[in-house]
Design a protein around this motif. Structure first.
Motif, PDB file in Angstrom:
ATOM      1  N   ALA A  23      -3.790 -20.342  35.910  1.00 46.10           N
ATOM      2  CA  ALA A  23      -5.240 -20.496  35.833  1.00 46.10           C
ATOM      3  C   ALA A  23      -5.884 -19.153  35.514  1.00 46.10           C
ATOM      4  N   ILE A  24      -7.065 -19.207  34.920  1.00 43.20           N
ATOM      5  CA  ILE A  24      -7.845 -18.009  34.631  1.00 43.20           C
ATOM      6  C   ILE A  24      -9.044 -17.979  35.564  1.00 43.20           C
ATOM      7  N   ASN A  25      -9.136 -16.911  36.336  1.00 41.54           N
ATOM      8  CA  ASN A  25     -10.229 -16.763  37.285  1.00 41.54           C
ATOM      9  C   ASN A  25     -11.573 -16.576  36.587  1.00 41.54           C
ATOM     10  N   ALA A  26     -12.640 -16.892  37.311  1.00 45.21           N
ATOM     11  CA  ALA A  26     -13.994 -16.667  36.805  1.00 45.21           C
ATOM     12  C   ALA A  26     -14.283 -15.169  36.802  1.00 45.21           C
ATOM     13  N   MET A  27     -14.519 -14.599  35.622  1.00 43.46           N
ATOM     14  CA  MET A  27     -14.729 -13.158  35.479  1.00 43.46           C
ATOM     15  C   MET A  27     -16.060 -12.903  34.773  1.00 43.46           C
ATOM     16  N   GLU A  28     -17.008 -12.337  35.508  1.00 47.98           N
ATOM     17  CA  GLU A  28     -18.321 -12.068  34.930  1.00 47.98           C
ATOM     18  C   GLU A  28     -18.231 -10.957  33.896  1.00 47.98           C
ATOM     19  N   CYS A  29     -18.973 -11.129  32.791  1.00 41.33           N
ATOM     20  CA  CYS A  29     -18.826 -10.172  31.688  1.00 41.33           C
ATOM     21  C   CYS A  29     -20.142  -9.674  31.107  1.00 41.33           C
ATOM     22  N   CYS A  30     -21.277 -10.092  31.641  1.00 35.18           N
ATOM     23  CA  CYS A  30     -22.578  -9.559  31.209  1.00 35.18           C
ATOM     24  C   CYS A  30     -22.771  -9.653  29.694  1.00 35.18           C
ATOM     25  N   ASP A  31     -22.441 -10.800  29.106  1.00 31.11           N
ATOM     26  CA  ASP A  31     -22.562 -10.883  27.649  1.00 31.11           C
ATOM     27  C   ASP A  31     -23.266 -12.146  27.147  1.00 31.11           C
ATOM     28  N   ALA A  32     -24.110 -12.756  27.998  1.00 30.46           N
ATOM     29  CA  ALA A  32     -24.924 -13.881  27.521  1.00 30.46           C
ATOM     30  C   ALA A  32     -26.027 -13.363  26.601  1.00 30.46           C
ATOM     31  N   ASP A  33     -26.629 -14.276  25.838  1.00 26.37           N
ATOM     32  CA  ASP A  33     -27.760 -13.866  25.004  1.00 26.37           C
ATOM     33  C   ASP A  33     -29.036 -13.824  25.849  1.00 26.37           C
ATOM     34  N   GLU A  34     -30.161 -13.584  25.209  1.00 25.63           N
ATOM     35  CA  GLU A  34     -31.416 -13.399  25.950  1.00 25.63           C
ATOM     36  C   GLU A  34     -31.879 -14.658  26.674  1.00 25.63           C
ATOM     37  N   ASN A  35     -31.317 -15.808  26.327  1.00 25.26           N
ATOM     38  CA  ASN A  35     -31.670 -17.063  26.987  1.00 25.26           C
ATOM     39  C   ASN A  35     -30.616 -17.516  27.992  1.00 25.26           C
ATOM     40  N   GLY A  36     -29.630 -16.678  28.232  1.00 24.37           N
ATOM     41  CA  GLY A  36     -28.565 -17.046  29.158  1.00 24.37           C
ATOM     42  C   GLY A  36     -27.503 -17.931  28.550  1.00 24.37           C
ATOM     43  N   ASN A  37     -27.533 -18.106  27.238  1.00 19.92           N
ATOM     44  CA  ASN A  37     -26.539 -18.930  26.545  1.00 19.92           C
ATOM     45  C   ASN A  37     -25.316 -18.087  26.165  1.00 19.92           C
ATOM     46  N   PRO A  38     -24.184 -18.723  25.908  1.00 15.46           N
ATOM     47  CA  PRO A  38     -23.020 -17.982  25.428  1.00 15.46           C
ATOM     48  C   PRO A  38     -23.331 -17.265  24.113  1.00 15.46           C
ATOM     49  N   SER A  39     -22.994 -15.996  24.045  1.00 14.83           N
ATOM     50  CA  SER A  39     -23.223 -15.198  22.846  1.00 14.83           C
ATOM     51  C   SER A  39     -21.950 -15.182  21.997  1.00 14.83           C
ATOM     52  N   ALA A  40     -22.000 -14.455  20.896  1.00 14.76           N
ATOM     53  CA  ALA A  40     -20.800 -14.317  20.055  1.00 14.76           C
ATOM     54  C   ALA A  40     -19.666 -13.663  20.849  1.00 14.76           C
ATOM     55  N   ARG A  41     -20.000 -12.708  21.728  1.00 16.88           N
ATOM     56  CA  ARG A  41     -18.980 -12.074  22.562  1.00 16.88           C
ATOM     57  C   ARG A  41     -18.365 -13.074  23.530  1.00 16.88           C
ATOM     58  N   THR A  42     -19.218 -13.926  24.100  1.00 21.17           N
ATOM     59  CA  THR A  42     -18.714 -14.946  25.021  1.00 21.17           C
ATOM     60  C   THR A  42     -17.763 -15.886  24.289  1.00 21.17           C
ATOM     61  N   TYR A  43     -18.166 -16.315  23.120  1.00 24.17           N
ATOM     62  CA  TYR A  43     -17.313 -17.192  22.316  1.00 24.17           C
ATOM     63  C   TYR A  43     -15.977 -16.523  22.026  1.00 24.17           C
ATOM     64  N   GLU A  44     -16.012 -15.263  21.646  1.00 18.15           N
ATOM     65  CA  GLU A  44     -14.778 -14.563  21.295  1.00 18.15           C
ATOM     66  C   GLU A  44     -13.824 -14.521  22.491  1.00 18.15           C
ATOM     67  N   ARG A  45     -14.337 -14.224  23.678  1.00 18.93           N
ATOM     68  CA  ARG A  45     -13.489 -14.152  24.868  1.00 18.93           C
ATOM     69  C   ARG A  45     -12.831 -15.490  25.177  1.00 18.93           C
ATOM     70  N   TYR A  46     -13.646 -16.539  25.194  1.00 15.64           N
ATOM     71  CA  TYR A  46     -13.108 -17.835  25.600  1.00 15.64           C
ATOM     72  C   TYR A  46     -12.273 -18.497  24.511  1.00 15.64           C
ATOM     73  N   GLU A  47     -12.548 -18.202  23.253  1.00 21.74           N
ATOM     74  CA  GLU A  47     -11.669 -18.696  22.184  1.00 21.74           C
ATOM     75  C   GLU A  47     -10.252 -18.187  22.397  1.00 21.74           C
ATOM     76  N   LYS A  48     -10.129 -16.916  22.739  1.00 18.21           N
ATOM     77  CA  LYS A  48      -8.799 -16.342  22.968  1.00 18.21           C
ATOM     78  C   LYS A  48      -8.154 -16.945  24.210  1.00 18.21           C
ATOM     79  N   LEU A  49      -8.945 -17.151  25.251  1.00 15.68           N
ATOM     80  CA  LEU A  49      -8.390 -17.735  26.479  1.00 15.68           C
ATOM     81  C   LEU A  49      -7.889 -19.158  26.239  1.00 15.68           C
ATOM     82  N   PHE A  50      -8.661 -19.957  25.523  1.00 23.12           N
ATOM     83  CA  PHE A  50      -8.234 -21.331  25.252  1.00 23.12           C
ATOM     84  C   PHE A  50      -7.024 -21.345  24.321  1.00 23.12           C
TER      85      PHE A  50
END
Length: 417
Positions: A23-50
């Protein structure tokens, strides 16, 4: 291929099945966009995890409100985030439909960042260091619970497989559950009152969702490691007494929780206990004791996911004594502890920054290609400094950014979130 190992056998979690036991633990990364949505950085991290093949992924602590937050650029789960989160889940499931994907729901309470938001507390006597937190009453706690229930509904409607209601690491759930919450009110004083917060919230979420295929669980700090913390014998002692923690686990299970993620400590107060480091790697063994306590007190079908495995790496380079490296690795302890009924799955946090493909590489016998976490804890430093979080050992942009931060601001003076 080494798929015969227990680590690479499927495990049923409620009505979902994880294809392996990493399992992958919940790891905060301070990379949401200004509306709290997943940003390009968030997508990049989770694409690799999946793509990395882990059986279970816990989306980092995602806030159900903005008034009391601990992180800059924190992911949020409010009605305006529904569309973006739905697309996020769809995209990740397109990469790997088999991985079980849950959202960790959180509220920061007294450890909210004072320059980003407002600190609130539920205890008449403030915890040392949090004297600036405003005391709130039952009505405000009920409102927070409403927000978390709504967040669970948004997670369900977005296509997540379940939620992790955060009762760990010094966040609001911990603040209510711990013995330091000693004055008498609806969710304070006697343990029967404090535990009811977790029980009521779990019951409300399950009733609201009303979907047997949506799994509900919690990450729990079994022992926080300071006087009055979770798992202590009282409000003014650090003596370990797991009676309340065990009762909490059983009560969550009785109310429909299908898994628990074992943890310990609080990164704001006892960081090394929460995430064993090179100076104190031996705390990793203590986590395994807590995992056995969880496993011994829950039904076989309730899945126990154990934390603090990143520190073991490939058995080398983490300052352990008195044990041969080949008997002290992630792989060794994962297989051994599953076989011996200590735990059902193992969770990796910092290791997921170092190499998000660790599960796939292990399964394919490519362990010599794994970029092992060095436990340098620079990722923690990024989090403390409210920066985008990543691995500065293996990811050059983060190596450069860490050098820039230290040149500008100097070395970190206190190591806690």
């Amino acid at each position: 291929m080494m798929n015969e190992e227990l680590l690479f056998t499927p495990v049923k979690i409620g009505n979902k099945t994880a294809p392996n036991r990493i399992a992958i633990n919940a790891m905060e990364c301070c990379d949401a966009d200004e509306n709290g949505n997943p940003s390009a950085r968030t997508y990049e991290r989770y694409e690799k995890l999946f793509d990395g093949g882990s059986g279970f992924i816990d989306l980092e602590a995602i806030t159900a409100q903005y008034d009391n937050i601990s992180r800059k650029n924190q992911l949020s789960i409010l009605p305006h985030n529904q569309k973006a989160l739905t697309e996020f889940v769809r995209h990740m499931k397109e990469i790997n439909k088999d991985t079980v994907f849950v959202f960790q729901l959180t509220h920061s309470g007294e450890i909210s960042h004072p320059t980003l938001s407002k600190r609130i507390r539920v205890t008449k006597e403030p915890l040392y260091g949090y004297e600036d937190a405003r005391l709130i009453g039952e009505d405000e706690v009920e409102r927070i619970m409403d927000e978390l229930v709504l967040a669970a509904k948004i997670a369900h409607d977005a296509g997540a497989d379940g939620i992790d209601m955060k009762f760990c690491h010094g966040y609001l759930g911990s603040q209510i559950l711990r013995p330091f919450n000693k004055h008498n009110w609806k969710y304070g004083g006697a343990w029967e009152n404090r535990r009811q917060y977790a029980f009521d919230l779990t019951e409300r979420v399950i009733k609201e969702i009303n979907d047997p295929n949506f799994i509900v669980g919690s990450k729990v700090s079994i022992y926080e490691g300071f006087p009055g913390g979770q798992g202590t014998a009282g409000p003014d002692t650090a003596l370990m007494d797991l009676t309340e923690s065990i009762d909490l686990l059983k009560g969550l299970e009785e109310r429909g929780a299908s898994y628990v993620i074992q943890s310990a400590g609080s990164p704001s107060h006892t960081l090394a206990l929460s995430q064993p480091d090179k100076k104190l790697p031996d705390y990793g063994y203590l986590h395994q004791y807590f995992q056995k306590v969880c496993r011994d007190n829950l039904k076989p079908e309730t899945v126990v996911i154990g934390s603090a495995y990143s520190i073991f790496r490939n058995g080398k380079g983490t300052n352990f004594q008195a044990v041969a490296p080949e008997k002290n690795s992630v792989r060794y302890w994962g297989n051994k502890n599953i076989e011996q009924g200590v735990v059902d799955m193992i969770c990796l946090g910092r290791q997921s920054f170092a190499d998000p493909y660790v599960a796939k590489k292990m399964a394919e016998g490519r362990e010599d290609e794994i970029k092992w976490c060095t436990a340098c804890d620079n990722c923690i430093e990024f989090l403390i400094r409210q920066e985008n979080v990543g691995c500065s050992t293996y990811n050059p942009p983060y190596t450069k950014r860490m050098a820039e931060i230290r040149a500008e601001k100097g070395l970190l003076k206190e190591k806690h979130t």
